[in-house]
Design an enzyme around this catalytic site. Structure first.
Site, short mmCIF file in Angstrom:
data_model
loop_
_atom_site.label_atom_id
_atom_site.label_comp_id
_atom_site.label_asym_id
_atom_site.label_seq_id
_atom_site.Cartn_x
_atom_site.Cartn_y
_atom_site.Cartn_z
N ARG A 1 47.24 17.89 55.09
CA ARG A 1 48.46 17.55 55.81
C ARG A 1 49.21 18.79 56.30
NH1 ARG A 1 53.05 12.93 54.40
NH2 ARG A 1 54.44 13.44 56.12
N LYS B 1 48.63 11.01 63.14
CA LYS B 1 49.44 11.36 61.97
C LYS B 1 49.13 10.41 60.81
CE LYS B 1 53.70 12.90 60.17
NZ LYS B 1 54.99 13.53 60.44
N HIS C 1 64.48 21.83 67.45
CA HIS C 1 63.31 21.91 66.56
C HIS C 1 62.01 22.01 67.36
CE1 HIS C 1 60.56 21.20 63.26
NE2 HIS C 1 60.07 20.15 63.88
N GLU D 1 50.99 16.21 50.93
CA GLU D 1 50.72 17.56 51.42
C GLU D 1 50.25 18.52 50.35
OE1 GLU D 1 53.42 18.97 54.44
OE2 GLU D 1 52.98 21.04 53.92
N ARG E 1 67.96 4.93 42.91
CA ARG E 1 66.60 5.43 42.61
C ARG E 1 65.54 4.85 43.53
NH1 ARG E 1 67.91 4.91 36.99
NH2 ARG E 1 68.70 6.91 36.22
N GLU F 1 55.63 18.42 69.94
CA GLU F 1 54.91 17.82 68.80
C GLU F 1 53.72 16.99 69.28
OE1 GLU F 1 55.50 18.43 65.63
OE2 GLU F 1 57.61 19.01 65.42
N ASN G 1 51.78 21.35 60.14
CA ASN G 1 52.81 22.39 60.24
C ASN G 1 52.44 23.49 61.24
OD1 ASN G 1 54.52 21.24 58.27
ND2 ASN G 1 53.18 22.03 56.66
N LYS H 1 58.00 11.93 55.05
CA LYS H 1 58.74 13.15 54.70
C LYS H 1 60.20 12.94 55.05
CE LYS H 1 55.62 17.12 55.00
NZ LYS H 1 55.46 18.44 55.66
N HIS I 1 55.04 25.64 62.75
CA HIS I 1 56.30 25.34 62.08
C HIS I 1 56.83 26.47 61.22
CE1 HIS I 1 55.74 21.34 63.62
NE2 HIS I 1 56.82 20.89 63.00
N HIS J 1 60.41 27.30 62.07
CA HIS J 1 61.51 27.14 61.12
C HIS J 1 62.31 28.44 60.98
CE1 HIS J 1 59.76 23.43 58.80
NE2 HIS J 1 60.34 23.10 59.94
#
Lengths: 371, 371
Positions: free
Chosen positions: A244, A230, A269, A240, A125, A189, A248, A147, A251, A255
């Site tokens: 935030r 960032k 990517h 997000e 956990r 990026e 993206n 993330k 993206h 994606h």
């Protein structure tokens, strides 16, 4: 004393951490970890490629500091961000008898950072973890901000957790062994930060791109500026729910293209993001939001960096517009059925638009397929 | 207006939520959810047994309120807390096109609550979820407090997340269809709250056990008192860095026994806890910490409730003491190699002891095998 060129602090209260950037931090990692995390044990997660080039450096440093560790080595590539690799890492950490207070070290690029960070988030956990990014993409983007996750057959990064690292060590020397194509993909990026809200940084990149690729001091400076950018965004909106999402930019299209090419070597990517950013600028121009010359300037800069910028640059066949639209609709940035896109009013003026008409996107993509 | 007998508020700041306890809350669920979560969609996760008895009630209520939902039905039993079931639930939620703002509903006992809550925690990096516990164990323990997870081949609950529900609806009528053995197993967790720090509650249980089993008003009151107790502990120590560990009274031994019996019907979780609590009291007595008559009183009460209290009560062969010790050492409550146990100075006087000598535990277990 380790040579640290830049320190960026991510001020997230009790989850605050430092990003250290320096020329040979892997050699210093043992001393740094022993100082910051006394008495802890470590579980290194890496891939076969990085293990060859970098793992011995890290092991030597940990040995010299008298630290106890074990290592889990996975196949390289985006396919490793899978349920089965996740299970393998979690079970490996448990088998190594690592406890809740011990630390996972993610030594590698974005795939390893996302996977190992997610494994740390769910093992017992929640274990602490340290990012040691070895790709440009990971150093400027994925290692910062917490993330973590894996891919679903239904889309990229659809399974994961927000889990902040306790420390990021960016060793610039690891970029020297990076294939040029990988470096360029990470550079997409870097460019993104300028395009979001920092036109001066974009200009600076236009002037310094060659030195960044060649490995001069501009490289470390570019990485530090990206991390600072960032960090600011993450501090403002850790999970997000708002601003935030600007990160993206490019993206959603990216994606969809990555999914369409099976997360394979056909499209890295960062290459998907490069095409996605050009599409986002072109789409914004089409909607009358942004000047066309900005879209051209963006495309020219990415092209000069050796990046693909159009659908036609992707080797092999790509799916139908319907297939791409289905992937766009499955992207995380969908709310109440309407499409959310990061659009722009020009370089450095990106914004979140939550009510994009899917039909208009469909028409634009259809046209871009033959561009 | 729904009939709500008890409301317990879990004051966790921005993660605060209510536990509502009432006789027929499933019939009211549509109205309650529509009021609290307007415009959201729902993904119900349940098991085949609960689906037969309770799912139609919930579906009727959601339909009447005009809510949109889908349902994922899994095989019943502890074996469902697995990596593969987790993947199945996550993929099912994604396939249903549930978005980050939508809610997962965990309709079932502890297994479903833990699994569905964990799936909610990692789908799209975190969806909201509602617990609708249908077993006594889940109503008094596992549905409250945000511990979610699955089992590893290496031990129970070793993989998971802290993820608080947004609401808990405990429908007392669901307990009427519960097999007596399941009810008794849940009752072990009820007794636990008294043993930790509330000797008056333990006395009250001694006086009211029959009514709790028969289904009188004492049942709802017992559940509400347990939830209030757990809420207090969770508010004080959400991620178990301190006092929350007291809730693990009986669980280190219990988990080891559950692992040894393959998480099977041979020993239910609450039955393992029952034996574990008796062992914890006996072990504390052996160490000279607690009076022997308290250990006897605990054992008598649990036995009167139809629960197993000794290793010999487990049907079939159990593993060697070495096997059990290995499972004890893999339990999450291990720090820096020393064994952490919840010990006690008597009924209602449990405490955390971090330096238990494994050899002494070994000797005690060895002896208990022939007791």
């Amino acid at each position: 004393m380790p040579q640290i060129d830049h320190t960026v602090h991510v001020a997230l209260g009790e989850r605050a951490y430092d990003i250290l950037i320096g020329p040979r931090l892997l050699e210093e990692a043992g001393a740094i970890l022993a100082d910051r995390f006394p008495g802890r044990r470590f579980g290194i997660v890496t891939d076969e490629t990085v293990a060859k080039a970098q793992l011995p450096r890290l092991q030597t440093a940990l040995d010299a500091a008298g630290l106890s560790y074990s290592a889990i080595v996975l196949p390289p590539g985006e396919a490793t961000k899978s349920y089965s690799a996740l299970e393998q890492v979690v079970e490996g950490l448990l088998a190594a008898r690592l406890e809740r207070g011990d630390l996972v070290i993610a030594l590698g690029g974005g795939v390893i950072g996302d996977l190992a960070g997610f494994a740390a988030a769910i093992t017992r956990r929640g274990m602490d973890f340290v990012q040691m990014p070895t790709s440009l993409l990971a150093q400027v983007d994925s290692s910062v901000g917490g993330k973590t996750g894996i891919n679903s057959p239904q889309g990229k990064n659809l399974v994961g957790a927000f889990h902040q690292p306790r420390l990021v060590l960016a060793d610039l020397s690891t970029l020297d062994t990076l294939p040029l194509r990988q470096f360029a993909a990470g550079y997409a990026e870097v460019v993104k930060y300028g395009l979001i809200d920092d036109p001066q940084f974009f200009e600076w990149l236009e002037a310094n791109r060659s030195e960044i690729f060649a490995g001069g001091p501009a490289r470390g400076e570019a990485i530090a500026r990206c991390c600072a950018h960032k960090a600011r965004v993450v501090i403002e909106d850790e999970t997000e729910t708002g601003v935030r999402a600007l990160l993206n930019l490019g993206h959603t299209f990216g994606h969809a293209l990555e999914k369409d090419t099976g997360y394979s070597d056909r499209l890295l990517h960062g290459e998907g993001v490069s095409i996605g950013m050009v599409l986002a600028h072109g789409f914004s121009t089409r909607l009358g939001l942004a000047p066309g010359q900005d879209a051209s300037r963006v495309e020219n800069h990415l092209k000069a960096a050796g990046l693909p910028t159009r659908l036609a640059d992707i080797p092999g066949e790509i799916g139908s517009t319907e297939t791409l639209m289905a992937a766009v609709a499955q992207d995380k940035k969908v709310q109440r059925g309407a499409l959310t896109f990061i659009l722009t009013r020009g370089i450095g003026q990106a914004f979140i638009e939550k009510n994009v008409d899917p039909q208009v996107v469909h028409g634009y993509l259809e046209e871009m397929r033959s561009a």
